[in-house]
Write a protein that holds these residues in place. Structure first.
Motif, PDB file in Angstrom:
ATOM      1  N   THR A  94     -52.416  15.631 127.724  1.00  0.00           N
ATOM      2  CA  THR A  94     -50.770  15.617 127.884  1.00  0.00           C
ATOM      3  C   THR A  94     -50.605  14.683 129.046  1.00  0.00           C
ATOM      4  O   THR A  94     -51.348  14.367 129.763  1.00  0.00           O
ATOM      5  N   THR A  95     -49.378  14.444 129.014  1.00  0.00           N
ATOM      6  CA  THR A  95     -48.988  13.322 129.872  1.00  0.00           C
ATOM      7  C   THR A  95     -47.348  13.531 130.396  1.00  0.00           C
ATOM      8  O   THR A  95     -46.714  14.305 129.709  1.00  0.00           O
ATOM      9  N   ILE A  96     -47.208  13.248 131.565  1.00  0.00           N
ATOM     10  CA  ILE A  96     -45.627  13.283 132.127  1.00  0.00           C
ATOM     11  C   ILE A  96     -45.253  11.978 132.259  1.00  0.00           C
ATOM     12  O   ILE A  96     -46.060  11.105 132.940  1.00  0.00           O
ATOM     13  N   ALA A  97     -43.989  11.587 131.626  1.00  0.00           N
ATOM     14  CA  ALA A  97     -43.614  10.377 132.128  1.00  0.00           C
ATOM     15  C   ALA A  97     -42.034  10.354 133.007  1.00  0.00           C
ATOM     16  O   ALA A  97     -41.464  11.383 132.862  1.00  0.00           O
ATOM     17  N   VAL A  98     -42.384   9.803 134.386  1.00  0.00           N
ATOM     18  CA  VAL A  98     -41.171  10.007 135.205  1.00  0.00           C
ATOM     19  C   VAL A  98     -40.347   8.776 135.031  1.00  0.00           C
ATOM     20  O   VAL A  98     -40.856   7.554 135.188  1.00  0.00           O
ATOM     21  N   LEU A  99     -39.032   8.813 134.767  1.00  0.00           N
ATOM     22  CA  LEU A  99     -38.343   7.844 134.281  1.00  0.00           C
ATOM     23  C   LEU A  99     -37.266   7.165 135.575  1.00  0.00           C
ATOM     24  O   LEU A  99     -36.988   7.956 136.546  1.00  0.00           O
ATOM     25  N   PRO A 100     -37.086   5.686 135.558  1.00  0.00           N
ATOM     26  CA  PRO A 100     -36.171   5.487 136.532  1.00  0.00           C
ATOM     27  C   PRO A 100     -34.696   5.320 136.076  1.00  0.00           C
ATOM     28  O   PRO A 100     -33.958   4.858 136.675  1.00  0.00           O
ATOM     29  N   SER A 101     -34.504   6.150 135.040  1.00  0.00           N
ATOM     30  CA  SER A 101     -32.964   6.417 134.302  1.00  0.00           C
ATOM     31  C   SER A 101     -32.891   7.763 134.265  1.00  0.00           C
ATOM     32  O   SER A 101     -33.737   8.771 134.232  1.00  0.00           O
ATOM     33  N   GLY A 102     -31.768   8.044 133.843  1.00  0.00           N
ATOM     34  CA  GLY A 102     -31.797   9.617 133.107  1.00  0.00           C
ATOM     35  C   GLY A 102     -32.304   9.878 131.739  1.00  0.00           C
ATOM     36  O   GLY A 102     -32.605   8.819 131.026  1.00  0.00           O
ATOM     37  N   LEU A 103     -32.730  11.178 131.384  1.00  0.00           N
ATOM     38  CA  LEU A 103     -33.242  11.404 130.278  1.00  0.00           C
ATOM     39  C   LEU A 103     -32.443  10.950 128.893  1.00  0.00           C
ATOM     40  O   LEU A 103     -33.290  10.987 127.800  1.00  0.00           O
ATOM     41  N   SER A 104     -31.183  10.735 129.088  1.00  0.00           N
ATOM     42  CA  SER A 104     -30.363  10.242 127.657  1.00  0.00           C
ATOM     43  C   SER A 104     -30.487   8.872 127.648  1.00  0.00           C
ATOM     44  O   SER A 104     -30.022   8.287 126.531  1.00  0.00           O
ATOM     45  N   PRO A 131     -28.482  12.970 133.305  1.00  0.00           N
ATOM     46  CA  PRO A 131     -29.050  12.249 131.848  1.00  0.00           C
ATOM     47  C   PRO A 131     -28.539  10.849 131.735  1.00  0.00           C
ATOM     48  O   PRO A 131     -29.103  10.198 130.996  1.00  0.00           O
ATOM     49  N   ASN A 132     -27.226  10.471 131.798  1.00  0.00           N
ATOM     50  CA  ASN A 132     -26.682   9.382 131.291  1.00  0.00           C
ATOM     51  C   ASN A 132     -26.791   8.106 132.357  1.00  0.00           C
ATOM     52  O   ASN A 132     -26.352   7.064 132.075  1.00  0.00           O
ATOM     53  N   VAL A 133     -27.374   8.192 133.482  1.00  0.00           N
ATOM     54  CA  VAL A 133     -27.539   7.343 134.246  1.00  0.00           C
ATOM     55  C   VAL A 133     -28.309   6.034 133.674  1.00  0.00           C
ATOM     56  O   VAL A 133     -29.622   6.553 133.224  1.00  0.00           O
ATOM     57  N   THR A 134     -28.092   4.788 133.836  1.00  0.00           N
ATOM     58  CA  THR A 134     -28.973   3.785 133.409  1.00  0.00           C
ATOM     59  C   THR A 134     -29.941   3.204 134.355  1.00  0.00           C
ATOM     60  O   THR A 134     -29.552   3.437 135.751  1.00  0.00           O
ATOM     61  N   ALA A 135     -31.072   2.564 134.137  1.00  0.00           N
ATOM     62  CA  ALA A 135     -31.870   2.185 135.267  1.00  0.00           C
ATOM     63  C   ALA A 135     -31.471   0.794 135.568  1.00  0.00           C
ATOM     64  O   ALA A 135     -32.003  -0.414 135.272  1.00  0.00           O
ATOM     65  N   SER A 136     -30.176   0.522 136.467  1.00  0.00           N
ATOM     66  CA  SER A 136     -29.563  -0.531 136.641  1.00  0.00           C
ATOM     67  C   SER A 136     -30.090  -1.191 138.211  1.00  0.00           C
ATOM     68  O   SER A 136     -29.850  -2.321 138.400  1.00  0.00           O
ATOM     69  N   TYR A 137     -30.676  -0.454 138.913  1.00  0.00           N
ATOM     70  CA  TYR A 137     -31.040  -0.665 140.209  1.00  0.00           C
ATOM     71  C   TYR A 137     -32.122  -0.892 140.559  1.00  0.00           C
ATOM     72  O   TYR A 137     -33.158   0.025 140.123  1.00  0.00           O
ATOM     73  N   LYS A 138     -32.701  -2.143 141.113  1.00  0.00           N
ATOM     74  CA  LYS A 138     -34.159  -2.229 141.619  1.00  0.00           C
ATOM     75  C   LYS A 138     -34.946  -0.813 142.058  1.00  0.00           C
ATOM     76  O   LYS A 138     -35.783  -0.377 142.258  1.00  0.00           O
ATOM     77  N   GLY A 139     -33.811  -0.234 143.279  1.00  0.00           N
ATOM     78  CA  GLY A 139     -34.107   0.813 143.955  1.00  0.00           C
ATOM     79  C   GLY A 139     -34.578   1.964 143.171  1.00  0.00           C
ATOM     80  O   GLY A 139     -35.311   2.885 143.424  1.00  0.00           O
ATOM     81  N   ASN A 140     -33.975   2.285 141.834  1.00  0.00           N
ATOM     82  CA  ASN A 140     -34.271   3.357 141.089  1.00  0.00           C
ATOM     83  C   ASN A 140     -35.912   3.398 140.669  1.00  0.00           C
ATOM     84  O   ASN A 140     -36.513   4.323 140.520  1.00  0.00           O
ATOM     85  N   PHE A 141     -36.357   2.112 140.645  1.00  0.00           N
ATOM     86  CA  PHE A 141     -37.941   1.962 140.280  1.00  0.00           C
ATOM     87  C   PHE A 141     -38.880   2.595 141.616  1.00  0.00           C
ATOM     88  O   PHE A 141     -39.872   3.228 141.400  1.00  0.00           O
ATOM     89  N   ILE A 142     -38.184   1.915 142.572  1.00  0.00           N
ATOM     90  CA  ILE A 142     -39.110   2.322 143.811  1.00  0.00           C
ATOM     91  C   ILE A 142     -38.915   3.874 144.144  1.00  0.00           C
ATOM     92  O   ILE A 142     -40.023   4.554 144.315  1.00  0.00           O
ATOM     93  N   GLU A 143     -37.617   4.325 143.750  1.00  0.00           N
ATOM     94  CA  GLU A 143     -37.566   5.900 144.124  1.00  0.00           C
ATOM     95  C   GLU A 143     -38.400   6.679 143.064  1.00  0.00           C
ATOM     96  O   GLU A 143     -38.897   7.569 143.449  1.00  0.00           O
ATOM     97  N   ARG A 144     -38.275   6.280 141.866  1.00  0.00           N
ATOM     98  CA  ARG A 144     -39.077   7.006 140.825  1.00  0.00           C
ATOM     99  C   ARG A 144     -40.715   6.973 141.025  1.00  0.00           C
ATOM    100  O   ARG A 144     -41.376   7.788 140.829  1.00  0.00           O
ATOM    101  N   ASN A 145     -41.261   5.805 141.669  1.00  0.00           N
ATOM    102  CA  ASN A 145     -42.612   5.765 142.074  1.00  0.00           C
ATOM    103  C   ASN A 145     -43.092   6.751 143.211  1.00  0.00           C
ATOM    104  O   ASN A 145     -44.199   7.098 143.031  1.00  0.00           O
ATOM    105  N   ARG A 146     -42.067   7.248 144.044  1.00  0.00           N
ATOM    106  CA  ARG A 146     -42.488   8.018 145.125  1.00  0.00           C
ATOM    107  C   ARG A 146     -42.758   9.338 144.424  1.00  0.00           C
ATOM    108  O   ARG A 146     -43.713  10.394 144.704  1.00  0.00           O
ATOM    109  N   ILE A 147     -41.867   9.984 143.199  1.00  0.00           N
ATOM    110  CA  ILE A 147     -42.187  11.089 142.426  1.00  0.00           C
ATOM    111  C   ILE A 147     -43.315  11.012 141.749  1.00  0.00           C
ATOM    112  O   ILE A 147     -44.137  12.244 141.663  1.00  0.00           O
TER     113      ILE A 147
END
Length: 287
Positions: A94-104, A131-147
């Motif tokens: 099994t595997t978990i993907a943590v997204l820098p965007s919403g699930l949609s 769900p509808n947030v797009t990965a449009s900010y560099k900060g999203n990726f850094i925040e995702r990485n902490r999770i």
């Protein structure tokens, strides 16, 4: 099954509270979220353009660990992330993907199919963004990485350059008291510079999946994954002896308590069927 979890919810991962800023809510797409949280969790992150060496070793280690019940956590990105997700699924894990965007709004869009497979195979997609947030900010990726770091007992980085986003994940892990381990690479390869700096700073140097299993507190059974299936009782006897580090042909014969003709026929069949191979000076090894 879509879940929205806040820190007060009993299915919110309590380990995220180690982070300096735990997510205020988590959106989860999974049919087996509770069982995933009960597994040993390993983050695997790295460069988007790995060398064939790092790609192959990453896939091998992940398959071996997923086969031992480890759930692999990564970020669905190109390169090491997708290799790790795919290898876990290939091993029946099994595997978990943590997204820098919403699930949609799966990011990258080219991994929509992989995202679907992850959920269908008992894994999860999670995000702190609606769900509808797009990965449009560099900060999203850094925040995702902490999770990614916060969910896991350890973070494994097969390959990362000096300015890789994976180093953010490593830093979040270090700040939160989470173990970091890395694969050593060629010193002439700029993609390994980040890994080597982490080793210099105290990260564990990993040479086998057993090293990672030990960090996760999984007792290792080194022969469990490589023990071939015996076709006869006689084959089972010889395979067990070789698996227990008895490699000299005469020692194997003596301990097998077989008649010489029976022993010779069995060892020949094991070799022909690709279950064992001959070493030098009448020694035998599992393949």
């Amino acid at each position: 099954l879509m879940l929205t979890l806040t820190p007060k919810h009993n299915l919110y991962p309590s380990q995220l509270n180690r982070l300096h800023s735990p997510p205020k809510q988590l959106y989860v797409n999974s049919s087996s979220w509770e069982s995933l949280l009960a597994k040993p969790l390993l983050a695997v992150v790295g460069t988007r353009r790995p060398s064939s060496y790092a790609a192959n070793v990453c896939a091998q280690f992940v398959r071996e660990l997923a086969g031992k019940g480890v759930c692999i956590v990564s970020g669905l990105a190109l390169g090491i992330d997708s290799i790790a997700h795919t290898a876990a699924i290939e091993a029946g894990g099994t595997t978990i993907a943590v997204l820098p965007s919403g699930l949609s709004t799966i990011y990258p869009a080219s991994h929509r199919q992989l995202a679907g497979i992850i959920v269908n195979e008992g894994g999860a997609l999670i995000s702190e963004y609606p769900p509808n947030v797009t990965a449009s900010y560099k900060g999203n990726f850094i925040e995702r990485n902490r999770i990614i770091a916060g969910l896991c007992t350890a973070v494994f980085i097969p390959e990362a350059a000096a300015k890789s986003g994976s180093l953010h994940t490593a830093q979040f892990a270090i700040d939160s008291g989470i173990d970091v381990c890395v694969l050593p690479g060629q010193v002439t390869n700029p993609l390994t510079e980040g890994c080597h700096r982490l080793i210099q700073a105290g990260a564990a140097l990993i040479t086998s999946s057993d090293d990672i299993a030990n960090m996760l507190g999984i007792t290792s059974h080194p022969h469990a994954s490589q023990m071939p299936t015996a076709a006869t009782k006689q084959e089972a006897v010889l395979l067990e002896l070789i698996a227990n580090d008895i490699h000299d042909g005469e020692d194997i014969f003596a301990q097998s308590e077989m008649a010489i003709a029976e022993f010779n026929q069995t060892i020949t069949m094991l070799e022909i069927s690709g279950k064992i191979k001959a070493g030098s000076a009448n020694t035998w090894y599992l393949i």
